[in-house]
Each structure stands twice: as C-alpha cells, then as structure tokens.
Design a protein around this motif. Structure first.
Motif, PDB file in Angstrom:
ATOM      1  N   GLY A 104       0.822  -1.089   0.024  1.00 38.07           N
ATOM      2  CA  GLY A 104       0.098   0.065  -0.012  1.00 38.07           C
ATOM      3  C   GLY A 104       0.895   1.233   0.028  1.00 38.07           C
ATOM      4  N   SER A 105       2.040   1.110  -0.223  1.00 35.21           N
ATOM      5  CA  SER A 105       2.823   2.301  -0.159  1.00 35.21           C
ATOM      6  C   SER A 105       2.691   3.262  -1.291  1.00 35.21           C
ATOM      7  CB  SER A 105       4.361   1.774  -0.385  1.00 35.21           C
ATOM      8  OG  SER A 105       5.119   3.088  -0.492  1.00 35.21           O
ATOM      9  N   GLU A 106       3.000   4.564  -1.039  1.00 36.09           N
ATOM     10  CA  GLU A 106       2.595   5.628  -2.016  1.00 36.09           C
ATOM     11  C   GLU A 106       3.890   5.530  -3.037  1.00 36.09           C
ATOM     12  OE1 GLU A 106       2.154   9.478  -0.445  1.00 36.09           O
ATOM     13  OE2 GLU A 106       0.507   8.876   0.939  1.00 36.09           O
ATOM     14  N   ASP A 107       4.883   5.047  -2.730  1.00 33.23           N
ATOM     15  CA  ASP A 107       6.154   4.834  -3.466  1.00 33.23           C
ATOM     16  C   ASP A 107       6.081   3.609  -4.460  1.00 33.23           C
ATOM     17  OD1 ASP A 107       8.681   4.037  -4.587  1.00 33.23           O
ATOM     18  OD2 ASP A 107       9.688   5.258  -2.888  1.00 33.23           O
ATOM     19  N   GLU A 108       5.814   3.847  -5.761  1.00 33.41           N
ATOM     20  CA  GLU A 108       5.512   2.609  -6.846  1.00 33.41           C
ATOM     21  C   GLU A 108       6.794   1.690  -6.490  1.00 33.41           C
ATOM     22  OE1 GLU A 108       4.750   1.991 -11.700  1.00 33.41           O
ATOM     23  OE2 GLU A 108       4.707   4.177 -10.894  1.00 33.41           O
ATOM     24  N   SER A 109       7.800   2.237  -6.517  1.00 33.90           N
ATOM     25  CA  SER A 109       9.122   1.315  -6.637  1.00 33.90           C
ATOM     26  C   SER A 109       9.101   0.262  -5.318  1.00 33.90           C
ATOM     27  CB  SER A 109      10.335   1.854  -6.415  1.00 33.90           C
ATOM     28  OG  SER A 109      10.608   2.604  -7.476  1.00 33.90           O
ATOM     29  N   ILE A 110       8.674   0.978  -4.122  1.00 40.08           N
ATOM     30  CA  ILE A 110       8.357   0.119  -2.905  1.00 40.08           C
ATOM     31  C   ILE A 110       7.325  -0.729  -3.047  1.00 40.08           C
ATOM     32  CG2 ILE A 110       7.735   0.298  -0.487  1.00 40.08           C
ATOM     33  CD1 ILE A 110      10.551   1.126  -0.763  1.00 40.08           C
ATOM     34  N   ARG A 111       6.156  -0.542  -3.883  1.00 35.15           N
ATOM     35  CA  ARG A 111       5.115  -1.498  -4.142  1.00 35.15           C
ATOM     36  C   ARG A 111       5.737  -2.403  -4.859  1.00 35.15           C
ATOM     37  NH1 ARG A 111       2.243   3.407  -5.233  1.00 35.15           N
ATOM     38  NH2 ARG A 111       2.048   2.730  -7.424  1.00 35.15           N
ATOM     39  N   ASP A 112       6.499  -2.189  -6.043  1.00 31.79           N
ATOM     40  CA  ASP A 112       6.930  -3.245  -6.945  1.00 31.79           C
ATOM     41  C   ASP A 112       7.924  -4.167  -6.046  1.00 31.79           C
ATOM     42  OD1 ASP A 112       5.538  -2.200  -8.879  1.00 31.79           O
ATOM     43  OD2 ASP A 112       7.288  -1.174  -9.870  1.00 31.79           O
ATOM     44  N   TRP A 113       8.749  -3.682  -5.057  1.00 29.59           N
ATOM     45  CA  TRP A 113       9.641  -4.555  -4.413  1.00 29.59           C
ATOM     46  C   TRP A 113       8.785  -5.602  -3.564  1.00 29.59           C
ATOM     47  CZ3 TRP A 113      13.638  -6.233  -6.722  1.00 29.59           C
ATOM     48  CH2 TRP A 113      14.216  -5.278  -7.322  1.00 29.59           C
ATOM     49  N   ALA A 114       7.786  -4.934  -2.838  1.00 32.54           N
ATOM     50  CA  ALA A 114       6.973  -5.552  -2.194  1.00 32.54           C
ATOM     51  C   ALA A 114       6.175  -6.702  -2.926  1.00 32.54           C
ATOM     52  CB  ALA A 114       5.746  -4.703  -1.271  1.00 32.54           C
ATOM     53  N   ARG A 115       5.804  -6.629  -4.107  1.00 31.29           N
ATOM     54  CA  ARG A 115       5.246  -7.540  -4.928  1.00 31.29           C
ATOM     55  C   ARG A 115       6.187  -8.693  -5.059  1.00 31.29           C
ATOM     56  NH1 ARG A 115       3.242  -3.318  -8.078  1.00 31.29           N
ATOM     57  NH2 ARG A 115       1.636  -2.517  -7.267  1.00 31.29           N
ATOM     58  N   ARG A 116       7.362  -8.255  -5.753  1.00 32.30           N
ATOM     59  CA  ARG A 116       8.334  -9.406  -6.017  1.00 32.30           C
ATOM     60  C   ARG A 116       8.779  -9.899  -4.913  1.00 32.30           C
ATOM     61  NH1 ARG A 116      11.918  -4.855  -9.189  1.00 32.30           N
ATOM     62  NH2 ARG A 116      10.641  -4.441 -11.038  1.00 32.30           N
ATOM     63  N   GLY A 117       8.847  -9.352  -3.657  1.00 34.77           N
ATOM     64  CA  GLY A 117       9.178 -10.167  -2.502  1.00 34.77           C
ATOM     65  C   GLY A 117       8.070 -11.227  -2.116  1.00 34.77           C
ATOM     66  N   LEU A 118       6.809 -10.862  -2.388  1.00 30.45           N
ATOM     67  CA  LEU A 118       5.766 -11.681  -2.004  1.00 30.45           C
ATOM     68  C   LEU A 118       5.682 -12.839  -3.120  1.00 30.45           C
ATOM     69  CD1 LEU A 118       2.879  -9.313  -0.973  1.00 30.45           C
ATOM     70  CD2 LEU A 118       3.726 -10.750   0.393  1.00 30.45           C
ATOM     71  N   GLU A 119       5.967 -12.551  -4.363  1.00 28.89           N
ATOM     72  CA  GLU A 119       5.857 -13.753  -5.407  1.00 28.89           C
ATOM     73  C   GLU A 119       6.995 -14.539  -5.262  1.00 28.89           C
ATOM     74  OE1 GLU A 119       6.569 -11.247  -8.796  1.00 28.89           O
ATOM     75  OE2 GLU A 119       4.660 -10.635  -9.119  1.00 28.89           O
ATOM     76  N   LYS A 120       8.221 -14.209  -4.550  1.00 28.58           N
ATOM     77  CA  LYS A 120       9.274 -15.032  -4.121  1.00 28.58           C
ATOM     78  C   LYS A 120       8.985 -15.861  -3.061  1.00 28.58           C
ATOM     79  CE  LYS A 120      12.930 -12.492  -6.353  1.00 28.58           C
ATOM     80  NZ  LYS A 120      14.163 -12.370  -6.582  1.00 28.58           N
ATOM     81  N   LEU A 121       8.293 -15.384  -1.976  1.00 27.83           N
ATOM     82  CA  LEU A 121       7.756 -16.149  -0.993  1.00 27.83           C
ATOM     83  C   LEU A 121       6.990 -17.223  -1.461  1.00 27.83           C
ATOM     84  CD1 LEU A 121       7.960 -16.385   2.109  1.00 27.83           C
ATOM     85  CD2 LEU A 121       6.149 -14.416   2.055  1.00 27.83           C
TER      86      LEU A 121
END
Length: 110
Positions: free
Chosen positions: A75-92
């Motif tokens: 839910g971050s306002e920073d698009e890059s942070i959201r992207d890294w969160a998504r990637r981390g969840l995908e890897k998890l």
C-alpha cells in the motif's frame, strides 16, 4: 554475522556506487539470516533509494517472517516500494502471499 551486517550497511550508505553494490551483495546471500536487522534498518531508513534496496533484500530472504512488512508496503505511495513488495511476495510464494497479491490486483483493477 552482526559485524558483517554492520560493515555491509556502512558500505551501502557510502556515496561510492561500487561500495554500495558491494554492501548489497554481501547481504544478499545471508538475507534470511539477518532478516530482523534488515527490517529494523528498513523501518528506520530515511533514504528512499536505500529503503528500496533493503526491501529487495527482505524479499530475497524468502521468509514468512517478511510477510508483514511486504504486505504493509503493498500500500505504499512509492511505486518502486510497491513493486519490491510484490516481487518479495512472489518469491515467498506461500498461500498467504498469493492471497495478498491477488487482493492487491483486485484493488488496482477497481
């Protein structure tokens, strides 16, 4: 490990790009071992670029202990942070992570 972690974080905070890369790559193979320290540093870090790198490392840990911070940053306002969160969840790649990714996709399509 603590001394290695501190030394790597010092390198990542330097203005020297090669030093920053060296610090990142020192932590990459041990991210799961230092996950609590990475999360602590992430939460306290004011620099947006370093926060992105730290969140990338948190995702690379592939630990269910990273789920809360990754979920929060969807839910971050920073698009890059959201992207890294998504990637981390995908890897998890756990049921909980997949559910969060699905919900996030639904929210973005609304």
């Amino acid at each position: 490990m603590t001394d290695t972690f501190r030394a790597a974080m010092r390198l990542m905070r330097k203005r020297d790009p090669q030093g920053q890369e060296d610090g990142f790559h020192t932590l990459l193979p041990v991210a799961s071992d230092v996950l609590p320290q990475l999360v602590e540093e992430y939460r306290a870090e004011p620099d947006p670029g370093l926060r992105r790198w730290l969140l990338e490392l948190i995702g690379e840990a592939r630990s269910t202990d990273a789920l809360p911070i990754l979920a929060q940053e969807l839910g971050s306002e920073d698009e890059s942070i959201r992207d890294w969160a998504r990637r981390g969840l995908e890897k998890l790649d756990t049921k909980e992570a997949r559910t969060l990714l699905w919900q996030d996709g639904q929210n973005r399509n609304d």
